[in-house]
Design a protein around this motif. Structure first.
Motif, short mmCIF file in Angstrom:
data_model
loop_
_atom_site.label_atom_id
_atom_site.label_comp_id
_atom_site.label_asym_id
_atom_site.label_seq_id
_atom_site.Cartn_x
_atom_site.Cartn_y
_atom_site.Cartn_z
N ALA A 269 4.77 0.86 -16.82
CA ALA A 269 4.45 2.13 -16.15
C ALA A 269 3.35 1.96 -15.10
N GLU A 270 2.33 1.17 -15.42
CA GLU A 270 1.23 0.98 -14.48
C GLU A 270 1.57 -0.12 -13.47
N LEU A 271 1.13 0.06 -12.23
CA LEU A 271 1.36 -0.98 -11.22
C LEU A 271 0.56 -2.23 -11.56
N PRO A 272 1.15 -3.42 -11.33
CA PRO A 272 0.44 -4.66 -11.63
C PRO A 272 -0.45 -5.13 -10.48
N PHE A 273 -0.62 -4.28 -9.48
CA PHE A 273 -1.45 -4.63 -8.32
C PHE A 273 -2.13 -3.37 -7.80
N THR A 274 -3.13 -3.57 -6.97
CA THR A 274 -3.77 -2.46 -6.28
C THR A 274 -4.10 -2.89 -4.86
N VAL A 275 -4.06 -1.94 -3.95
CA VAL A 275 -4.44 -2.19 -2.55
C VAL A 275 -5.59 -1.25 -2.22
N THR A 276 -6.73 -1.84 -1.89
CA THR A 276 -7.93 -1.06 -1.58
C THR A 276 -8.53 -1.56 -0.28
N ASP A 277 -8.69 -0.65 0.68
CA ASP A 277 -9.28 -1.00 1.98
C ASP A 277 -8.60 -2.22 2.60
N GLY A 278 -7.27 -2.27 2.50
CA GLY A 278 -6.52 -3.34 3.13
C GLY A 278 -6.53 -4.65 2.38
N THR A 279 -7.02 -4.64 1.15
CA THR A 279 -7.06 -5.87 0.35
C THR A 279 -6.18 -5.70 -0.88
N VAL A 280 -5.29 -6.66 -1.09
CA VAL A 280 -4.38 -6.63 -2.24
C VAL A 280 -5.00 -7.41 -3.39
N GLN A 281 -5.01 -6.79 -4.56
CA GLN A 281 -5.54 -7.45 -5.75
C GLN A 281 -4.51 -7.41 -6.86
N GLY B 105 5.09 8.42 -10.72
CA GLY B 105 5.88 7.36 -11.32
C GLY B 105 7.37 7.44 -11.07
N ALA B 106 7.86 8.47 -10.36
CA ALA B 106 9.29 8.54 -10.06
C ALA B 106 9.70 7.43 -9.09
N PHE B 107 8.76 7.01 -8.25
CA PHE B 107 8.96 5.82 -7.42
C PHE B 107 8.15 4.69 -8.05
N HIS B 108 8.80 3.55 -8.28
CA HIS B 108 8.10 2.43 -8.91
C HIS B 108 8.64 1.12 -8.36
N PRO B 109 7.76 0.29 -7.78
CA PRO B 109 8.21 -0.98 -7.20
C PRO B 109 8.19 -2.15 -8.18
N GLY B 110 8.02 -1.88 -9.49
CA GLY B 110 7.88 -2.98 -10.43
C GLY B 110 8.67 -2.82 -11.70
N ILE B 111 9.97 -2.50 -11.58
CA ILE B 111 10.78 -2.25 -12.78
C ILE B 111 11.89 -3.30 -12.94
N HIS C 15 4.08 5.66 -5.54
CA HIS C 15 4.05 5.61 -7.01
C HIS C 15 3.12 6.70 -7.53
N GLY C 16 1.94 6.81 -6.92
CA GLY C 16 0.99 7.83 -7.36
C GLY C 16 1.42 9.24 -6.99
N ALA D 66 0.83 -1.21 0.00
CA ALA D 66 0.00 0.00 0.00
C ALA D 66 0.86 1.25 0.00
N ALA D 67 1.95 1.23 0.77
CA ALA D 67 2.85 2.38 0.80
C ALA D 67 3.52 2.57 -0.55
N ALA D 68 3.92 1.47 -1.19
CA ALA D 68 4.53 1.55 -2.52
C ALA D 68 3.54 2.12 -3.52
N GLN D 69 2.29 1.70 -3.44
CA GLN D 69 1.25 2.22 -4.32
C GLN D 69 1.07 3.72 -4.10
N TYR D 70 1.07 4.14 -2.84
CA TYR D 70 0.89 5.56 -2.53
C TYR D 70 2.01 6.40 -3.14
#
Length: 298
Positions: free
Chosen positions: A120-132, A84-90, A79-80, A73-77
């Motif tokens: 460029a786009e994250l391959p996952f999302t975290v919403t309300d504590g759930t990873v998809q 995109g200057a921070f990216h956990p999937g390169i 990244h947004g 979730a922190a990585a997603q935050y």
């Protein structure tokens, strides 16, 4: 005198634990910190095929622990928030540079741009504590943020032991201090990155985290040219305008993420953003000159 212990290898580096407490209490606090490090390494290691992150990346598990969820979730935050200057999937970009180093030939900028666009786009999302999972997650690498998280949790485990006044943990430049008083910590000169080199700067740290990201120790040597390991995820090219970025933040994980973000952004943009957000940072340019944001301690 504080109790001081160094553990190596741990997180692939030397980890120093400083505890202000009676000797017997300090020993227990040190053990608690090391136990927490080892527990979380088993969650986040990308080098251990049996780690939780490795199994999730391969799609073997869908439900993940609260710890992995929190860091994703922190990585997603970031990244947004960093556009995109921070990216956990390169991982694909890093693999291309390893091939370039083996071939001793710089990759084509067009090819790198295509690789950067593809991931460029994250391959996952975290919403309300759930990873998809949204797509292939095999390239997800949390090293640029999980190390700070582990330092925070190790420091928390040690400092909450009864009788402990203060704890400072330094894991290869990722630091966290908790408790009474403060500590004076050194920041190395990226132009002289040797273990016995004296620090170029010193800064006082109290109830905060500090992280430094730079190109001094790791990178790619191609055609006699040294290129740092920090890649701009938006272009795929190694960052050259900044050789070292240090950030002080409320915790080590935030400092870890911000050191990467501000090191990737052009210096003027990084300093402008740091001033607007009141982030404390020290930037070292390729020519060795340094600039600090207004929030950096004098």
């Amino acid at each position: 005198m504080p109790f001081v212990a160094t553990h190596s290898p741990l997180l692939g580096t030397d980890v120093e634990v400083r505890v202000e407490a009676p000797q017997d209490v300090a020993l227990d606090a040190d053990s608690a910190a090391v136990d927490e490090f080892e527990r979380l390494i088993a969650v986040f290691s990308v080098y251990d095929e049996s780690s939780e992150l490795s199994r999730w990346r391969r799609g073997e598990i869908d439900e993940v622990s609260p710890e992995l969820t929190e860091v994703l979730a922190a990585a997603q935050y970031w990244h947004g928030a960093s556009a995109g200057a921070f990216h956990p999937g390169i991982a694909a970009l890093r693999r291309r540079w390893l091939v370039a180093m083996a071939d001793d030939e710089l990759p084509d900028r067009g090819e790198l741009a295509e690789l950067a666009a593809a991931c460029a786009e994250l391959p996952f999302t975290v919403t309300d504590g759930t990873v998809q999972r949204l797509s292939d997650c095999s390239g997800v690498d949390l090293n640029a943020i999980a190390k700070g998280y582990i330092v925070d949790k190790g420091c928390e485990a040690a400092s909450t032991q009864p009788g402990v006044d203060a704890v400072m943990i330094n894991a290869g430049g990722d630091l966290r201090h908790r408790g009474a008083g403060s500590v004076l910590v050194g920041i190395e000169d990226p132009a002289a990155p040797f273990d016995n080199s004296p620090p170029r700067w010193r800064v006082e740290l109290s109830e905060a985290g500090l992280a430094t990201s730079g190109a001094a120790r790791r990178g790619f040597r191609i055609g006699g040219r040294w290129l740092g390991h920090v890649l701009d995820p938006r272009t795929g090219w190694p960052v050259s305008h900044t050789t070292s970025t240090s950030v002080i933040a409320p915790d080590a994980m935030t400092a870890d993420a911000l050191a990467t973000v501000l090191g990737v952004l052009p210096p003027a943009e990084a300093l402008s953003r740091a001033e607007a957000e009141q982030w404390a940072c020290l930037l070292v340019a390729g020519d060795g000159s340094c600039t600090t944001s207004p929030a950096w301690p004098s």
